[in-house]
Motif scaffolding. Structure first.
Motif, short mmCIF file in Angstrom:
data_model
loop_
_atom_site.label_atom_id
_atom_site.label_comp_id
_atom_site.label_asym_id
_atom_site.label_seq_id
_atom_site.Cartn_x
_atom_site.Cartn_y
_atom_site.Cartn_z
N ASP A 1 0.83 -1.21 -0.13
CA ASP A 1 0.13 0.04 -0.21
C ASP A 1 0.68 1.24 -0.03
OD1 ASP A 1 -2.36 -1.20 -0.03
OD2 ASP A 1 -2.60 -1.36 2.24
N LEU A 2 2.14 1.26 0.74
CA LEU A 2 2.76 2.24 0.60
C LEU A 2 3.44 2.62 -0.66
CD1 LEU A 2 4.73 1.80 3.99
CD2 LEU A 2 2.97 3.69 3.42
N ALA A 3 3.82 1.50 -1.20
CA ALA A 3 4.42 1.50 -2.75
C ALA A 3 3.31 2.11 -3.62
CB ALA A 3 4.59 0.14 -3.21
N ARG A 4 1.68 1.78 -3.44
CA ARG A 4 0.84 2.50 -4.09
C ARG A 4 0.93 3.95 -3.96
NH1 ARG A 4 -1.69 -2.35 -2.79
NH2 ARG A 4 -2.13 -3.61 -4.63
N LEU A 5 0.84 4.41 -2.86
CA LEU A 5 0.72 6.00 -2.24
C LEU A 5 1.81 6.52 -2.86
CD1 LEU A 5 -0.32 5.56 1.55
CD2 LEU A 5 -1.62 6.26 -0.44
N LEU A 6 3.14 5.77 -3.03
CA LEU A 6 4.34 6.58 -3.60
C LEU A 6 4.15 6.73 -5.00
CD1 LEU A 6 7.20 7.93 -3.61
CD2 LEU A 6 8.00 5.15 -3.75
N VAL A 7 3.54 5.88 -5.75
CA VAL A 7 3.21 5.88 -7.52
C VAL A 7 2.19 7.07 -7.42
CG1 VAL A 7 2.09 4.73 -9.04
CG2 VAL A 7 3.69 3.52 -7.94
N LEU A 8 1.19 6.91 -6.65
CA LEU A 8 -0.01 7.80 -6.95
C LEU A 8 0.64 9.40 -6.55
CD1 LEU A 8 -3.08 8.53 -7.49
CD2 LEU A 8 -3.32 8.00 -4.84
N GLY A 9 1.55 9.31 -5.59
CA GLY A 9 1.96 10.72 -5.17
C GLY A 9 2.82 11.42 -6.48
N VAL A 10 3.56 10.70 -6.87
CA VAL A 10 4.50 10.94 -7.87
C VAL A 10 3.50 11.21 -9.31
CG1 VAL A 10 6.34 10.49 -9.53
CG2 VAL A 10 6.35 9.55 -6.95
N THR A 11 2.56 10.62 -9.45
CA THR A 11 1.68 10.71 -10.77
C THR A 11 1.04 12.33 -10.41
OG1 THR A 11 1.23 8.49 -10.98
CG2 THR A 11 -0.18 9.91 -12.01
N VAL A 12 0.37 12.30 -9.20
CA VAL A 12 -0.35 13.55 -9.20
C VAL A 12 0.64 14.64 -9.26
CG1 VAL A 12 -1.40 14.90 -7.13
CG2 VAL A 12 -2.07 12.59 -7.60
N ALA A 13 1.80 14.62 -8.68
CA ALA A 13 2.76 15.50 -8.76
C ALA A 13 3.04 16.09 -10.20
CB ALA A 13 3.97 15.38 -7.92
N ALA A 14 3.50 15.04 -10.82
CA ALA A 14 3.84 15.27 -12.21
C ALA A 14 2.62 15.95 -13.03
CB ALA A 14 4.05 13.94 -12.98
N VAL A 15 1.51 15.42 -12.94
CA VAL A 15 0.29 15.91 -13.60
C VAL A 15 0.09 17.31 -13.32
CG1 VAL A 15 -2.09 15.80 -13.78
CG2 VAL A 15 -0.91 13.73 -14.03
N TRP A 16 0.26 17.73 -11.93
CA TRP A 16 -0.10 18.94 -11.23
C TRP A 16 1.06 20.00 -12.13
CZ3 TRP A 16 -3.61 21.10 -8.08
CH2 TRP A 16 -3.17 22.57 -7.61
N ARG A 17 2.04 19.55 -12.29
CA ARG A 17 3.33 20.30 -12.57
C ARG A 17 3.05 20.58 -14.32
NH1 ARG A 17 8.71 19.45 -14.95
NH2 ARG A 17 10.01 21.26 -14.48
N TRP A 18 2.42 19.43 -14.86
CA TRP A 18 2.18 19.53 -16.35
C TRP A 18 1.07 20.47 -16.40
CZ3 TRP A 18 -2.34 18.69 -19.06
CH2 TRP A 18 -2.25 18.78 -20.27
N ARG A 19 -0.04 20.41 -15.63
CA ARG A 19 -1.13 21.49 -15.76
C ARG A 19 -0.84 22.67 -15.41
NH1 ARG A 19 -4.34 23.04 -18.12
NH2 ARG A 19 -6.86 23.02 -18.06
N SER A 20 0.07 22.80 -14.68
CA SER A 20 0.28 24.40 -14.32
C SER A 20 1.19 25.02 -15.56
CB SER A 20 1.23 24.55 -13.22
OG SER A 20 0.72 23.88 -12.01
N ALA A 21 1.74 24.25 -16.50
CA ALA A 21 2.49 24.81 -17.71
C ALA A 21 1.44 24.90 -18.69
CB ALA A 21 3.79 23.86 -17.78
N HIS A 22 0.36 24.24 -18.64
CA HIS A 22 -0.27 24.24 -19.91
C HIS A 22 -1.78 24.96 -19.77
CE1 HIS A 22 2.67 21.17 -20.94
NE2 HIS A 22 2.14 21.45 -22.13
N ARG A 23 -1.92 26.07 -20.43
CA ARG A 23 -3.33 26.94 -20.24
C ARG A 23 -4.18 26.26 -21.27
NH1 ARG A 23 -1.17 33.09 -19.81
NH2 ARG A 23 0.18 32.93 -17.90
N THR A 24 -3.83 25.62 -22.59
CA THR A 24 -4.80 25.06 -23.28
C THR A 24 -4.70 23.56 -23.37
OG1 THR A 24 -2.92 25.44 -25.14
CG2 THR A 24 -4.54 27.11 -24.75
N VAL A 25 -5.63 22.80 -23.66
CA VAL A 25 -5.40 21.48 -24.09
C VAL A 25 -5.79 21.25 -25.26
CG1 VAL A 25 -6.50 19.18 -23.06
CG2 VAL A 25 -6.20 21.04 -21.49
N ARG A 26 -5.00 20.12 -26.14
CA ARG A 26 -5.03 19.85 -27.39
C ARG A 26 -5.57 18.15 -27.25
NH1 ARG A 26 0.60 20.52 -29.41
NH2 ARG A 26 1.13 19.50 -27.47
#
Length: 420
Positions: A289-314
């Motif tokens: 379960d800790l491994a899952r939380l790590l994967v989910l946390g990294v995924t959310v952080a990466a998506v958040w950073r990507w979303r912050s850099a993109h105002r438009t969605v193609r």
């Protein structure tokens, strides 16, 4: 479509038809997932109620665990004999393959401008290859993949409410696909788009989880749903516990850690060369379960950073986010087998796009091709049984996730460098 693309597509459809023939043969014998679904629906046809989810299948001894929504979709086949029912289910799966490929061509044409014909041809081959295990045993995995591909098309086209409904059907059948709702949440450019997608999802869940079962089972539908949650989901000894075992076919993080860190009296004596400790199972599952939380946390952080850099969605962004979240979902499942390999199909598309892109350096294309083949072999179980004991399937899932993580981070970096 070019002549070569048509030829490849014809071969792919023939291969899918052969997989359907295999389903009919297996289904007639009464084994595999199809047999369990069929016999469960026979019980429901005979008047079974809430006690259904306390039973095990009489042939396989697997616990009955499919949601009432999934059983309601399968129920009409219970009016036929096993051969006719398995033939009908094979035809449904082949229609889903055709629908998926038609939607996939539309998605790739809008999202990928580079050699879309070639990309579609090889994507079709990959889709049928990854769906082989699902079709042959009669699982719902091809339906899920079809819904996700159609979702990409609908969301990229601005039909957010319908896109939400498409995500609801898999979630109503197996619950864990609810995680794919993260895709429209990640991509919504404003609250209105996000709310429309979520409302579509909620409407779909209501239709598939309440209306369909009521139409099939009448007043029993409520009791069936309550019993499913009580005996399958909330029961500590229910389906999740059944999936968290060391069976060689299971290639999840739970199974891998249990093989190396615990002793199972049924598994380890059969595999004397398997190195392992003897830690308590409950403790090891907490590590999983800790491994899952790590994967989910990294995924959310990466998506958040990507979303912050993109105002438009193609359209390409919708495809990329769907790819990332689909491989994240697969990595977090407590049970992964070849029959679920098609869940990762969308996650392979960014790699396949790199392979066919002639503008990419040769080294990049070769590396992407090698990674793709490596992951397909491991995730699809295209290897002898002995290596599976050591959990190599999980290695493929991790590599695929890391590759998509890298692409999302790269896209986030390029977005940050773009002047406003």
């Amino acid at each position: 479509m070019s002549r070569s693309a048509r030829a490849i597509l014809s071969i792919v459809l023939v291969a899918a038809a052969l997989e359907g023939v295999s389903l009919v043969r297996r289904g007639t014998l009464g084994f595999t997932d199809f047999g369990v679904f069929y016999r469960t629906c026979l019980l429901l046809r005979g008047g079974a109620g809430a006690e259904l989810y306390t039973r095990h299948d009489v042939v396989t001894d697997w616990p009955i665990s499919l949601t009432p929504a999934g059983l309601a979709l399968f129920q009409p086949l219970a009016w036929f004999g096993t051969r006719a029912a398995s033939t009908g289910w094979a035809l449904v799966n082949l229609c889903l393959v055709g629908l998926s490929l038609a939607a996939l061509r539309r998605v790739l044409n809008s999202a990928c401008s580079t050699r879309s014909d070639v990309l579609f041809s090889w994507a079709a081959v990959l889709f049928v290859l990854l769906s082989a295990g699902s079709i042959q045993v009669g699982q719902f995995s091809v339906l899920f993949a079809a819904c996700w591909i159609l979702f990409v098309s609908a969301f990229a086209g601005g039909n957010y409410f319908f896109a939400g409904i498409l995500l609801a059907l898999p979630a109503a059948i197996k619950l864990y696909p609810v995680m794919m709702l993260a895709v429209p949440i990640s991509l919504a450019r404003n609250a209105r788009e996000g709310v429309r997608a979520i409302l579509g999802f909620l409407a779909g869940v209501a239709i598939f989880s309440a209306v369909f079962p009521f139409l099939m089972y009448g007043s029993r539908a409520w009791d069936l749903n309550a019993s499913f949650w009580q005996n399958v989901i909330l029961n500590p000894a229910g389906q999740v516990a059944y999936m968290q075992t060391v069976r060689a076919s299971n290639q999840s993080v739970d199974a891998l850690l249990l093989r190396y860190l615990t002793f199972d009296k049924e598994f380890h004596p059969e595999e004397p060369a398997m190195p392992h400790l003897e830690l308590p199972k409950r403790q090891v599952l907490r590590y999983a379960d800790l491994a899952r939380l790590l994967v989910l946390g990294v995924t959310v952080a990466a998506v958040w950073r990507w979303r912050s850099a993109h105002r438009t969605v193609r359209a390409h962004d919708v495809l990329m986010m769907s790819a990332f979240w689909s491989c994240t979902l697969y990595l977090m499942l407590p049970e992964t087998k070849a029959r679920y390999a098609v869940y990762t199909f969308i996650a392979f598309l960014p790699l396949l796009e790199m392979v066919v892109n002639e503008n990419e350096p040769a080294g990049v294309r070769v590396r992407a091709f090698a990674e793709m083949v490596f992951c397909v072999i491991l995730i699809g179980g295209l290897m002898p049984d002995p290596p599976k004991v050591y959990g190599l399937g999980l290695v493929g899932a991790v590599v695929l996730w890391l590759r998509n993580l890298g692409l999302v981070r790269e896209a986030a970096g390029s977005g940050l460098e773009t002047p406003a």
